[in-house]
Design a protein around this motif. Structure first.
Motif, PDB file in Angstrom:
ATOM      1  N   PHE A   1      49.585  26.738  19.394  1.00 39.67           N
ATOM      2  CA  PHE A   1      49.610  27.939  20.241  1.00 39.67           C
ATOM      3  C   PHE A   1      50.953  28.093  20.952  1.00 39.67           C
ATOM      4  N   LEU A   2      51.553  26.957  21.323  1.00 47.51           N
ATOM      5  CA  LEU A   2      52.883  27.013  21.943  1.00 47.51           C
ATOM      6  C   LEU A   2      53.894  27.608  20.957  1.00 47.51           C
TER       7      LEU A   2
ATOM      8  N   ILE B   1      48.359  28.488  26.998  1.00 48.93           N
ATOM      9  CA  ILE B   1      49.410  27.864  26.191  1.00 48.93           C
ATOM     10  C   ILE B   1      50.257  28.932  25.499  1.00 48.93           C
TER      11      ILE B   1
ATOM     12  N   LEU C   1      52.184  20.954  29.762  1.00 44.72           N
ATOM     13  CA  LEU C   1      51.252  20.485  28.732  1.00 44.72           C
ATOM     14  C   LEU C   1      50.680  19.111  29.088  1.00 44.72           C
TER      15      LEU C   1
ATOM     16  N   LEU D   1      48.199  19.798  31.898  1.00 38.82           N
ATOM     17  CA  LEU D   1      47.602  21.125  31.693  1.00 38.82           C
ATOM     18  C   LEU D   1      46.250  21.273  32.376  1.00 38.82           C
ATOM     19  N   GLN D   2      45.352  20.324  32.156  1.00 37.45           N
ATOM     20  CA  GLN D   2      43.993  20.474  32.697  1.00 37.45           C
ATOM     21  C   GLN D   2      43.972  20.506  34.225  1.00 37.45           C
TER      22      GLN D   2
ATOM     23  N   PRO E   1      40.484  20.852  22.181  1.00 36.43           N
ATOM     24  CA  PRO E   1      41.628  20.342  22.952  1.00 36.43           C
ATOM     25  C   PRO E   1      42.320  19.224  22.175  1.00 36.43           C
TER      26      PRO E   1
ATOM     27  N   ASN F   1      46.793  21.157  18.339  1.00 33.26           N
ATOM     28  CA  ASN F   1      46.310  22.523  18.585  1.00 33.26           C
ATOM     29  C   ASN F   1      47.120  23.200  19.688  1.00 33.26           C
ATOM     30  N   SER F   2      47.422  22.431  20.728  1.00 30.69           N
ATOM     31  CA  SER F   2      48.253  22.969  21.816  1.00 30.69           C
ATOM     32  C   SER F   2      49.639  23.338  21.292  1.00 30.69           C
TER      33      SER F   2
ATOM     34  N   ASP G   1      41.910  28.946  27.801  1.00 33.86           N
ATOM     35  CA  ASP G   1      42.792  27.776  27.728  1.00 33.86           C
ATOM     36  C   ASP G   1      43.893  27.978  26.683  1.00 33.86           C
ATOM     37  N   GLN G   2      43.513  28.593  25.559  1.00 36.00           N
ATOM     38  CA  GLN G   2      44.499  28.893  24.523  1.00 36.00           C
ATOM     39  C   GLN G   2      45.481  29.970  25.001  1.00 36.00           C
TER      40      GLN G   2
ATOM     41  N   PHE H   1      46.642  17.607  21.038  1.00 38.54           N
ATOM     42  CA  PHE H   1      48.085  17.789  21.028  1.00 38.54           C
ATOM     43  C   PHE H   1      48.509  18.806  19.980  1.00 38.54           C
TER      44      PHE H   1
END
Length: 569
Positions: free
Chosen positions: A185-186, A222, A265, A268-269, A177, A181-182, A218-219, A179
């Protein structure tokens, strides 16, 4: 990984995308005109606009189609930008139906239903009155078959330990997890959607990767957010050369999803926990858990739906501010519409459905018709102009307009020919044939105007005698009749043919013909009486004859638009 497995994966995606396209286009052919009326009538405020966008998109299974219809209405002035923004918000909710269709396929083995759909579809296609329903069934069949094959291919890849290890290791590098990495995928979701021109295909890929355990859920969430943004970029590319309202509507589409992805984002959690709680999905479960595949597809579809619902409920209160923002970002182009050739409604890029394409072409022809009336107005001013500098400037403008009319005919005809390559109903084919004739006649009107201007210019350059006062009076009277014919033509082009009195045009044409015959006889008498020279009389009658020709072209346009033919005497 076997090359054949890769081909199966790519081929099944192609089947899926073609099935979605065929299904959407068939639905639009069935309900296209009704959907346009709904869009125009049920957008009185932002809430009804959002509901309208939601139901229309759910009906045609394409948020892109709804967005393009909405942009087209903004172009025509039938919708304000604020109304368009609310419709686009609703379209984001309506498009989530596609994800639930996919979840159904992943939950049950319904791809076997593709074959009966193919069989029934081919029967209906050969029945002329039911061929659109047959096309729809073929689309559904291709969709089911593509999803079923994609699902089977995904599990075939998992059965190969080497392939699963490579893909899992790649995604594991970005699994922590954070910023960046998110953001990865975005961005991946955006780029893939832009390349494939289909957010539905990205949703299918995401479901497969998550259901096989190669991608963590989770991925996957995104990736879905990235696909939501990617699907809006297409409309912005298509409207690059469009007018300002169209570009603003398309940019609002992008802005809404970027704002949505931003808050999603940040929270997100908590948001993912809410979605998983509603579905009863445990993010720690593995692929061996019973029902894992079905639950994975359902939780992704739920996330997609709730995100778009929450985003619409949140941003619908800020529609006015979104409108101000897009107006600030997209400034009007500094282009002189009068003097520069630019199609206002037909835009380059991805072809729309025939229903929308015909609507855009009709509006472009109206613009063409108005230009020709303005061009004739310049000829009327040119006739008595005595100042040499002003005369030359005005003649150059008329020359430029003649070039514009040629270009407009070519570009509109090219566009209509592209539209005619699609599978069209008989009614749409008839409309396209009529429009091709209309633009040909309108271009002939431009030629007549230019011929008159050249005749006047030839007389001035040769420094011949001026027309007599009587000749000027006759020319002005003939041009007044011709101008009345052009005005009546544009009344028809801008309004509805049901309320148009075609006899007015025929009466004006008869007046023009009778007046031309009268002046022709009088011209011979005046030359014999030495009231002016034969050369001046020839130029005089050339202008009169060109006005009469122009009147004939106007009648041809009116008859084509009305679908009638005047009986020749």
């Amino acid at each position: 990984m076997s090359i054949w497995v890769l081909f199966k994966c790519v081929g099944s995606l192609a089947l899926l995308m073609y099935g979605m396209k065929s299904m959407s286009e068939s639905l639009q052919k069935i309900a296209g005109p009704q959907l346009r009326h709904v869009l125009g009538a049920m957008t009185t405020n932002r809430f009804t606009g959002a509901l309208t966008g939601m139901f229309v998109t759910a009906a045609v299974q394409s948020s892109t189609a709804t967005t393009l219809m909405t942009v087209s209405f903004v172009n025509a002035g039938l919708l304000t930008l604020m109304q368009a923004i609310s419709v686009i918000m609703g379209a984001h909710i309506g498009t989530t139906v596609t994800a639930w269709i996919m979840a159904l396929v992943f939950s049950f083995n319904i791809d076997s239903f593709a074959y009966p759909a193919f069989f029934l579809g081919i029967i209906l296609i050969y029945m002329k009155k039911r061929n659109i329903i047959g096309d729809f069934l073929f689309g559904v069949a291709f969709l089911f078959l593509g999803l079923g094959t994609l699902k089977a291919t995904g599990f075939e890849m998992v059965d190969n330990p080497e392939t699963k290890q490579i893909i899992s290791t790649f995604f594991a590098k970005f699994g922590e997890p954070g910023f960046w990495n998110s953001l990865f995928f975005l961005f991946t979701g955006m780029v893939l959607t832009l390349c494939m021109q289909s957010s539905a295909a990205i949703m299918a890929i995401t479901m497969i990767l998550c259901a096989t355990g190669m991608l963590h859920i989770d991925q996957g969430f995104i990736l879905v957010l990235g696909g939501n943004i990617g699907t809006t970029i297409t409309s912005n590319i298509v409207t690059t050369n469009a007018n300002t309202p169209a570009r603003r509507a398309a940019f609002s589409h992008l802005s809404i999803n970027v704002l949505g992805a931003t808050w999603a984002l940040i929270f997100l959690q908590p948001f993912v926990n809410l979605v998983c709680h509603l579905v009863g999905f445990d993010r720690t479960m593995d692929t061996s858990t019973p029902g894992f595949v079905a639950k994975t597809s359902v939780v992704l579809a739920t996330f997609h739906t709730l995100f778009n619902v929450f985003n619409t409920l949140l941003l619908i209160w800020f529609v006015r501010y979104i409108e101000r923002f897009v107006c600030w970002v997209i400034q009007p182009k500094k282009v002189d519409d009068e003097e520069d050739f630019r199609l206002r409604f037909i835009t380059s890029g991805i072809m729309k459905t025939p229903e929308l394409s015909v609507l855009e072409a009709q509006k472009e022809i109206r613009e063409f018709s108005e230009r020709m009336e303005r061009m004739f107005g310049m000829v009327r001013i040119l006739l008595p102009e005595k100042d040499e500098k002003k005369f030359n400037q005005l003649f150059k403008r008329i020359e430029k307009y003649e070039g514009i009319s040629d270009n407009m005919e070519i570009e509109i005809a090219k566009y209509l020919n592209q539209v005619s390559d699609a599978h069209l109903s008989d009614d749409t084919k008839s409309k396209i044939r009529a429009m091709l004739r209309e633009i040909s006649e309108l271009e002939s009107i431009g030629d007549s105007c230019y011929n008159m201007a050249r005749t006047i210019n030839r007389k001035v350059q040769a420094k011949q005698d001026h027309f007599t006062d009587k000749q000027y009076e006759h020319l002005h009277q003939m041009m007044e009749l011709t101008n009345n014919a052009l005005i009546q033509m544009n009344v028809l082009m801008m309004g509805r043919k049901e309320s148009f009195d075609v006899n007015r045009t025929f009466n004006i044409e008869n007046e023009i013909n009778n007046y031309r015959n009268q002046l022709k006889s009088q011209n011979i008498i005046d030359i014999n009486n030495h009231e002016y020279t034969y050369a001046v009389g020839t130029i005089y009658m050339d202008i009169i004859a060109e006005c009469e020709k122009l009147g004939d072209y106007v009648v041809n346009v009116v008859e084509t638009r009305m679908g009638t033919r005047q009986k020749e005497a």
